[in-house]
Design a protein around this motif. Structure first.
Motif, PDB file in Angstrom:
ATOM      1  N   THR A   1      41.484  41.678  44.577  1.00  0.00           N
ATOM      2  CA  THR A   1      42.941  41.508  44.505  1.00  0.00           C
ATOM      3  C   THR A   1      43.391  41.459  43.047  1.00  0.00           C
ATOM      4  O   THR A   1      44.385  42.090  42.674  1.00  0.00           O
ATOM      5  N   ALA A   2      42.652  40.727  42.213  1.00  0.00           N
ATOM      6  CA  ALA A   2      42.991  40.625  40.793  1.00  0.00           C
ATOM      7  C   ALA A   2      42.941  41.991  40.109  1.00  0.00           C
ATOM      8  O   ALA A   2      43.800  42.308  39.274  1.00  0.00           O
ATOM      9  N   LYS A   3      41.960  42.799  40.473  1.00  0.00           N
ATOM     10  CA  LYS A   3      41.852  44.136  39.874  1.00  0.00           C
ATOM     11  C   LYS A   3      43.072  44.987  40.233  1.00  0.00           C
ATOM     12  O   LYS A   3      43.641  45.664  39.373  1.00  0.00           O
TER      13      LYS A   3
ATOM     14  N   GLN B   1      46.021  43.845  41.077  1.00  0.00           N
ATOM     15  CA  GLN B   1      47.175  43.258  40.389  1.00  0.00           C
ATOM     16  C   GLN B   1      47.158  43.608  38.901  1.00  0.00           C
ATOM     17  O   GLN B   1      48.214  43.804  38.294  1.00  0.00           O
ATOM     18  N   MET B   2      45.972  43.711  38.335  1.00  0.00           N
ATOM     19  CA  MET B   2      45.839  44.099  36.932  1.00  0.00           C
ATOM     20  C   MET B   2      46.359  45.528  36.749  1.00  0.00           C
ATOM     21  O   MET B   2      47.089  45.815  35.801  1.00  0.00           O
TER      22      MET B   2
ATOM     23  N   LYS C   1      47.750  38.229  38.923  1.00  0.00           N
ATOM     24  CA  LYS C   1      46.384  38.485  38.472  1.00  0.00           C
ATOM     25  C   LYS C   1      45.735  37.183  37.999  1.00  0.00           C
ATOM     26  O   LYS C   1      44.605  36.872  38.352  1.00  0.00           O
TER      27      LYS C   1
ATOM     28  N   SER D   1      44.812  35.023  40.962  1.00  0.00           N
ATOM     29  CA  SER D   1      43.649  35.537  41.692  1.00  0.00           C
ATOM     30  C   SER D   1      42.350  35.273  40.936  1.00  0.00           C
ATOM     31  O   SER D   1      41.344  34.882  41.534  1.00  0.00           O
TER      32      SER D   1
ATOM     33  N   ASN E   1      40.564  37.979  32.149  1.00  0.00           N
ATOM     34  CA  ASN E   1      41.976  37.606  32.243  1.00  0.00           C
ATOM     35  C   ASN E   1      42.654  37.752  30.884  1.00  0.00           C
ATOM     36  O   ASN E   1      43.740  38.324  30.793  1.00  0.00           O
TER      37      ASN E   1
ATOM     38  N   ASN F   1      42.583  41.499  29.916  1.00  0.00           N
ATOM     39  CA  ASN F   1      43.104  42.393  30.957  1.00  0.00           C
ATOM     40  C   ASN F   1      42.117  43.555  31.190  1.00  0.00           C
ATOM     41  O   ASN F   1      42.499  44.719  31.211  1.00  0.00           O
TER      42      ASN F   1
ATOM     43  N   PRO G   1      39.510  45.371  33.562  1.00  0.00           N
ATOM     44  CA  PRO G   1      39.001  45.528  34.928  1.00  0.00           C
ATOM     45  C   PRO G   1      37.482  45.735  34.989  1.00  0.00           C
ATOM     46  O   PRO G   1      36.858  45.434  35.999  1.00  0.00           O
TER      47      PRO G   1
END
Length: 159
Positions: free
Chosen positions: A43-45, A47-48, A56, A59, A102, A105, A107
Protein backbone atom coordinates in the motif's frame (compact mmCIF):
# COMPACT_ATOMS: atom_id res chain seq x y z
CA UNK A 1 -28.56 8.85 9.78
CA UNK A 2 -27.34 5.35 8.92
CA UNK A 3 -23.70 4.39 8.33
CA UNK A 4 -22.50 4.21 4.78
CA UNK A 5 -22.20 0.90 2.98
CA UNK A 6 -18.40 1.25 3.05
CA UNK A 7 -18.41 1.62 6.84
CA UNK A 8 -20.60 -1.47 7.15
CA UNK A 9 -18.29 -3.47 4.92
CA UNK A 10 -15.27 -2.29 6.92
CA UNK A 11 -16.95 -3.28 10.18
CA UNK A 12 -17.79 -6.70 8.75
CA UNK A 13 -14.17 -7.16 7.59
CA UNK A 14 -12.93 -6.09 11.04
CA UNK A 15 -15.14 -8.69 12.74
CA UNK A 16 -13.87 -11.34 10.32
CA UNK A 17 -10.27 -10.42 11.08
CA UNK A 18 -10.85 -10.37 14.85
CA UNK A 19 -12.54 -13.78 14.66
CA UNK A 20 -9.56 -15.07 12.68
CA UNK A 21 -7.16 -13.77 15.32
CA UNK A 22 -9.11 -15.37 18.16
CA UNK A 23 -9.26 -18.74 16.38
CA UNK A 24 -5.66 -18.70 15.10
CA UNK A 25 -2.81 -20.74 16.51
CA UNK A 26 0.24 -18.80 17.72
CA UNK A 27 2.04 -19.95 14.59
CA UNK A 28 -0.73 -18.64 12.34
CA UNK A 29 -0.74 -15.31 14.22
CA UNK A 30 2.87 -14.78 13.13
CA UNK A 31 1.86 -15.50 9.52
CA UNK A 32 -0.90 -12.90 9.90
CA UNK A 33 1.69 -10.37 11.12
CA UNK A 34 3.84 -11.05 8.05
CA UNK A 35 0.78 -10.62 5.82
CA UNK A 36 -0.16 -7.35 7.52
CA UNK A 37 3.33 -5.89 7.15
CA UNK A 38 3.56 -6.96 3.49
CA UNK A 39 0.16 -5.46 2.69
CA UNK A 40 1.10 -2.21 4.45
CA UNK A 41 4.29 -1.98 2.37
CA UNK A 42 2.49 -2.73 -0.90
CA UNK A 43 0.00 0.00 0.00
CA UNK A 44 2.84 2.39 0.88
CA UNK A 45 4.52 1.75 -2.47
CA UNK A 46 1.29 2.55 -4.32
CA UNK A 47 0.81 5.69 -2.22
CA UNK A 48 4.41 6.68 -2.89
CA UNK A 49 3.79 6.40 -6.64
CA UNK A 50 0.63 8.49 -6.26
CA UNK A 51 2.57 11.13 -4.28
CA UNK A 52 0.18 10.68 -1.35
CA UNK A 53 2.81 11.50 1.27
CA UNK A 54 0.64 11.49 4.44
CA UNK A 55 -0.94 8.13 3.59
CA UNK A 56 2.45 6.67 2.62
CA UNK A 57 3.85 7.71 6.00
CA UNK A 58 0.94 6.05 7.81
CA UNK A 59 1.35 2.82 5.86
CA UNK A 60 5.09 2.67 6.49
CA UNK A 61 4.51 3.44 10.17
CA UNK A 62 1.99 0.59 10.29
CA UNK A 63 4.55 -1.82 8.80
CA UNK A 64 7.19 -0.68 11.30
CA UNK A 65 4.72 -1.15 14.17
CA UNK A 66 3.95 -4.68 12.99
CA UNK A 67 7.63 -5.53 12.64
CA UNK A 68 8.71 -4.01 15.96
CA UNK A 69 5.60 -4.49 18.08
CA UNK A 70 4.54 -7.84 16.66
CA UNK A 71 7.28 -9.86 14.99
CA UNK A 72 10.24 -8.53 16.96
CA UNK A 73 8.37 -8.43 20.27
CA UNK A 74 7.29 -12.07 19.87
CA UNK A 75 10.87 -13.34 19.75
CA UNK A 76 11.90 -15.48 22.72
CA UNK A 77 15.63 -14.88 22.87
CA UNK A 78 16.11 -17.36 25.71
CA UNK A 79 14.50 -20.25 23.86
CA UNK A 80 15.44 -19.09 20.34
CA UNK A 81 19.13 -18.52 20.98
CA UNK A 82 21.18 -17.44 17.97
CA UNK A 83 18.25 -17.69 15.55
CA UNK A 84 16.17 -15.29 17.65
CA UNK A 85 19.13 -12.90 17.93
CA UNK A 86 19.62 -12.98 14.15
CA UNK A 87 15.92 -12.37 13.53
CA UNK A 88 15.98 -9.49 16.02
CA UNK A 89 18.84 -7.90 14.09
CA UNK A 90 17.04 -8.45 10.78
CA UNK A 91 13.82 -6.89 12.10
CA UNK A 92 15.81 -3.92 13.41
CA UNK A 93 17.44 -3.55 9.97
CA UNK A 94 14.02 -3.67 8.28
CA UNK A 95 12.64 -0.94 10.54
CA UNK A 96 15.64 1.31 9.87
CA UNK A 97 15.34 0.69 6.14
CA UNK A 98 11.67 1.61 6.23
CA UNK A 99 12.48 4.89 7.97
CA UNK A 100 14.98 5.62 5.19
CA UNK A 101 12.44 4.64 2.52
CA UNK A 102 9.99 7.11 4.02
CA UNK A 103 12.56 9.91 4.22
CA UNK A 104 13.98 9.31 0.74
CA UNK A 105 10.67 8.35 -0.86
CA UNK A 106 12.46 5.27 -2.24
CA UNK A 107 10.26 2.41 -3.51
CA UNK A 108 13.31 0.14 -4.00
CA UNK A 109 13.80 0.01 -0.23
CA UNK A 110 10.14 -0.90 0.24
CA UNK A 111 10.59 -3.71 -2.28
CA UNK A 112 13.70 -4.96 -0.45
CA UNK A 113 11.92 -5.14 2.90
CA UNK A 114 8.81 -6.68 1.30
CA UNK A 115 10.99 -9.43 -0.19
CA UNK A 116 12.69 -10.07 3.16
CA UNK A 117 9.31 -10.36 4.86
CA UNK A 118 7.97 -12.65 2.13
CA UNK A 119 11.03 -14.91 2.42
CA UNK A 120 10.65 -15.12 6.20
CA UNK A 121 6.94 -15.81 5.85
CA UNK A 122 7.69 -18.62 3.41
CA UNK A 123 10.16 -20.18 5.81
CA UNK A 124 7.71 -19.78 8.69
CA UNK A 125 4.95 -21.47 6.69
CA UNK A 126 7.31 -24.32 5.75
CA UNK A 127 8.06 -24.90 9.43
CA UNK A 128 4.33 -25.08 10.18
CA UNK A 129 3.78 -27.58 7.35
CA UNK A 130 6.52 -29.81 8.78
CA UNK A 131 5.13 -29.49 12.30
CA UNK A 132 1.66 -30.57 11.13
CA UNK A 133 3.18 -33.70 9.59
CA UNK A 134 4.63 -34.80 12.93
CA UNK A 135 1.90 -33.69 15.34
CA UNK A 136 -0.14 -36.08 17.41
CA UNK A 137 -3.89 -36.10 16.78
CA UNK A 138 -5.58 -33.14 18.38
CA UNK A 139 -7.26 -33.61 21.74
CA UNK A 140 -10.96 -32.76 21.61
CA UNK A 141 -11.61 -29.27 22.88
CA UNK A 142 -13.76 -29.08 25.98
CA UNK A 143 -16.32 -26.30 26.20
CA UNK A 144 -15.94 -23.51 28.68
CA UNK A 145 -18.93 -22.57 30.78
CA UNK A 146 -19.50 -19.60 28.47
CA UNK A 147 -18.80 -19.66 24.76
CA UNK A 148 -20.07 -16.50 23.04
CA UNK A 149 -20.00 -18.17 19.63
CA UNK A 150 -21.90 -21.31 20.64
CA UNK A 151 -25.66 -21.42 20.24
CA UNK A 152 -27.59 -21.13 23.48
CA UNK A 153 -29.51 -24.39 23.54
CA UNK A 154 -31.92 -23.22 26.23
CA UNK A 155 -33.22 -20.45 23.95
CA UNK A 156 -33.71 -22.57 20.85
CA UNK A 157 -37.31 -23.13 19.86
CA UNK A 158 -38.30 -26.75 19.42
CA UNK A 159 -40.27 -27.59 16.28
Amino acid sequence: MFGSLKNGANAYAQVGMETGVVAASPHHLIVMLFDGAIIALQTAKRQMQEANIPAKGKSISKAIAIIDGGLRASLDKNAGGEIADNLDSLYEYMSKQLLMANLKNDPAILEEVTKLLADLKGAWCAIDDQAETFEEPAVPVTRNAYDPLAPNISTLVKA
